[in-house]
Design an enzyme around this catalytic site. Structure first.
Site, mmCIF file in Angstrom:
data_model
loop_
_atom_site.group_PDB
_atom_site.id
_atom_site.type_symbol
_atom_site.label_atom_id
_atom_site.label_comp_id
_atom_site.label_asym_id
_atom_site.label_seq_id
_atom_site.Cartn_x
_atom_site.Cartn_y
_atom_site.Cartn_z
ATOM 1 N N GLU A 1 -12.890 33.296 37.975
ATOM 2 C CA GLU A 1 -12.512 34.190 36.876
ATOM 3 C C GLU A 1 -11.823 35.461 37.356
ATOM 4 O O GLU A 1 -10.891 35.946 36.709
ATOM 5 C CB GLU A 1 -13.744 34.546 36.050
ATOM 6 C CG GLU A 1 -14.242 33.383 35.193
ATOM 7 C CD GLU A 1 -15.081 33.855 34.035
ATOM 8 O OE1 GLU A 1 -14.527 34.322 33.026
ATOM 9 O OE2 GLU A 1 -16.322 33.757 34.152
ATOM 10 N N LYS A 47 -8.743 27.245 25.189
ATOM 11 C CA LYS A 47 -9.297 27.341 23.840
ATOM 12 C C LYS A 47 -8.246 27.034 22.781
ATOM 13 O O LYS A 47 -8.539 26.388 21.765
ATOM 14 C CB LYS A 47 -9.871 28.740 23.614
ATOM 15 C CG LYS A 47 -11.177 29.023 24.355
ATOM 16 C CD LYS A 47 -11.656 30.436 24.087
ATOM 17 C CE LYS A 47 -12.964 30.731 24.795
ATOM 18 N NZ LYS A 47 -13.413 32.143 24.549
ATOM 19 N N ARG A 58 -18.895 38.094 32.227
ATOM 20 C CA ARG A 58 -19.334 37.876 33.612
ATOM 21 C C ARG A 58 -19.741 39.176 34.289
ATOM 22 O O ARG A 58 -20.507 39.173 35.253
ATOM 23 C CB ARG A 58 -18.221 37.197 34.405
ATOM 24 C CG ARG A 58 -16.936 38.009 34.525
ATOM 25 C CD ARG A 58 -15.819 37.164 35.080
ATOM 26 N NE ARG A 58 -14.563 37.880 35.284
ATOM 27 C CZ ARG A 58 -13.650 38.083 34.327
ATOM 28 N NH1 ARG A 58 -13.870 37.655 33.096
ATOM 29 N NH2 ARG A 58 -12.514 38.709 34.617
ATOM 30 N N SER A 108 -24.054 34.314 30.845
ATOM 31 C CA SER A 108 -25.322 33.802 30.322
ATOM 32 C C SER A 108 -25.983 32.781 31.246
ATOM 33 O O SER A 108 -27.161 32.913 31.595
ATOM 34 C CB SER A 108 -25.098 33.183 28.943
ATOM 35 O OG SER A 108 -24.565 34.130 28.044
ATOM 36 N N THR A 133 -20.262 31.910 21.358
ATOM 37 C CA THR A 133 -20.071 30.772 22.255
ATOM 38 C C THR A 133 -20.418 29.476 21.526
ATOM 39 O O THR A 133 -21.553 29.306 21.064
ATOM 40 C CB THR A 133 -20.949 30.913 23.511
ATOM 41 O OG1 THR A 133 -20.736 32.216 24.084
ATOM 42 C CG2 THR A 133 -20.621 29.838 24.525
ATOM 43 N N SER A 144 -21.014 37.397 23.773
ATOM 44 C CA SER A 144 -20.145 37.614 22.614
ATOM 45 C C SER A 144 -20.858 37.292 21.312
ATOM 46 O O SER A 144 -20.535 37.842 20.250
ATOM 47 C CB SER A 144 -18.886 36.755 22.720
ATOM 48 O OG SER A 144 -19.219 35.379 22.578
ATOM 49 N N HIS A 170 -26.961 15.953 53.075
ATOM 50 C CA HIS A 170 -27.264 14.544 52.809
ATOM 51 C C HIS A 170 -26.088 13.778 52.229
ATOM 52 O O HIS A 170 -26.199 12.565 52.027
ATOM 53 C CB HIS A 170 -28.471 14.452 51.858
ATOM 54 C CG HIS A 170 -29.725 15.016 52.434
ATOM 55 N ND1 HIS A 170 -30.534 14.323 53.309
ATOM 56 C CD2 HIS A 170 -30.293 16.239 52.290
ATOM 57 C CE1 HIS A 170 -31.558 15.077 53.667
ATOM 58 N NE2 HIS A 170 -31.438 16.249 53.061
ATOM 59 N N SER A 179 -25.928 34.648 24.521
ATOM 60 C CA SER A 179 -24.461 34.633 24.425
ATOM 61 C C SER A 179 -24.003 36.069 24.311
ATOM 62 O O SER A 179 -24.336 36.749 23.329
ATOM 63 C CB SER A 179 -23.978 33.829 23.217
ATOM 64 O OG SER A 179 -22.586 34.030 22.998
#
Length: 338
Positions: free
Chosen positions: A222, A332, A132, A39, A85, A82, A238, A80
């Site tokens: 991932e 999670k 992804r 996303s 999220t 799924s 910089h 999202s």
């Protein structure tokens, strides 16, 4: 999946063309809610594509709450894959409760259910793919929303030409970098082999390829399960460049990939050349990767496509299955106990 991106991008465009967004008023700015390699990446790629095209500011929110400037003239686009999220659900709930106009892009889940309760249009994308790797579905749905609302800054004819080139470039990428192409002629396999044993650092040009550099970093994490870093040029010159002076035995672990575009301003191309000259004296490796194609869409996604292949080949070289993400699931589980 990467071999079949052309079909994914085409299918997504067909779906968004059927969406009914007639009730959405013209906004004075757009806030995209979304996080992660699907996303948020789709959102940053869209913002890059529209950088000098759309006159409406585009912000991306990856937090649990929308920013304070949210008002009724804001268009919220909640993305999202799924539909479950946490960050996106909470931010969407707060935004929707404030009465803003909103569009939802998802394969289902709780987000789709909440959108229906608020009466917000939902663009459904096919599920069953790691988020992804659903980049075509998510990006094209976002682009379609902006195009339908007149926020994409181009005509239908111009966009159709760019989409045609995009599909052709993706098909050519699958041929060039797919498993059937031997290492001797396969840039993706060659780069994966060069990266083995190193830490990837990906530099993109601001604004041309910066979003793609972030995509490469996420995919290394991932898919290949390796830490990677990304930054922008000239920004890195910089501050971060001072870190190039670190001990050579440590700095030699880093392999730098510079994502460039010969349509970028000359001053940026000069900075790429100078960066390569300095890094070759110290780093473990340096590779310049050039965008392919004429139009911006094709050029952006030629680099995205190559990076996806590189990360998958690096996973295979490390003896790792690129599909599961056990660390995310572990995190999670830990979070759910806290």
């Amino acid at each position: 999946m990467v071999d079949d991106y052309t079909r994914q991008f085409r299918e997504a465009w067909g779906r968004v063309e059927q969406a009914d967004l007639a009730g959405i008023p013209m906004p004075d700015h757009v806030l995209i809610l979304g996080t992660g390699g699907g996303s948020a990446t789709a959102a940053t790629l869209l913002r890059t594509y529209l950088y000098d095209r759309s006159e409406v500011p585009i912000e991306i929110c990856q937090a649990y709450q929308p920013p304070a400037y949210l008002r009724r003239t804001t268009l919220v686009v909640a993305v999202s894959y799924s539909g479950n999220t946490q960050e996106t659900l909470q931010a969407y709930e707060q935004a929707a409760a404030s009465g803003v106009s909103a569009v939802v892009i998802t394969a289902g889940g709780e987000l789709a259910a909440r959108a229906r309760s608020y009466g917000h249009p939902v663009i459904h994308v096919p599920g069953g793919t790691p988020p992804r790797m659903a980049i075509g579905y998510l990006f094209m749905a976002l682009l379609g929303v902006f195009h339908k609302l007149g926020l994409a800054g181009n005509t239908g004819v111009e966009l159709a030409e760019q989409l045609g080139e995009l599909y052709a470039v993706l098909a050519e990428g699958a041929r060039r970098w797919g498993t059937a192409m031997p290492v001797t002629d396969n840039e993706a396999k060659q780069l994966a082999l060069a990266l083995r044993g190193h830490i990837p650092v990906v530099y993109g040009l601001n604004p041309n390829t910066g979003a793609v550099a972030e995509r490469w970093k996420r995919q290394f994490g991932e898919n290949a399960k390796v830490m990677a870093f990304a930054n922008l040029l000239p920004d890195a010159h910089h501050d971060e460049a001072v870190g190039w002076e670190m001990e050579r035995e440590l700095f030699g672990r880093f392999f730098f990939i510079l994502l460039t575009d010969d349509q970028a301003p000359r001053v940026l191309q000069q900075r790429v050349a100078a960066t390569v000259e300095v890094l070759r004296e110290r780093a473990g490796g340096v590779r310049v990767v050039q965008a392919r194609g004429r139009g911006r869409l094709a050029r952006l996604f030629s680099l995205v496509h190559l990076g996806d292949y590189v990360s998958l080949y690096l996973a295979l070289l490390r003896g790792i299955d690129p599909t599961p993400v056990p660390m995310i699931e572990h995190f999670k589980a830990v979070l759910s106990r806290s």
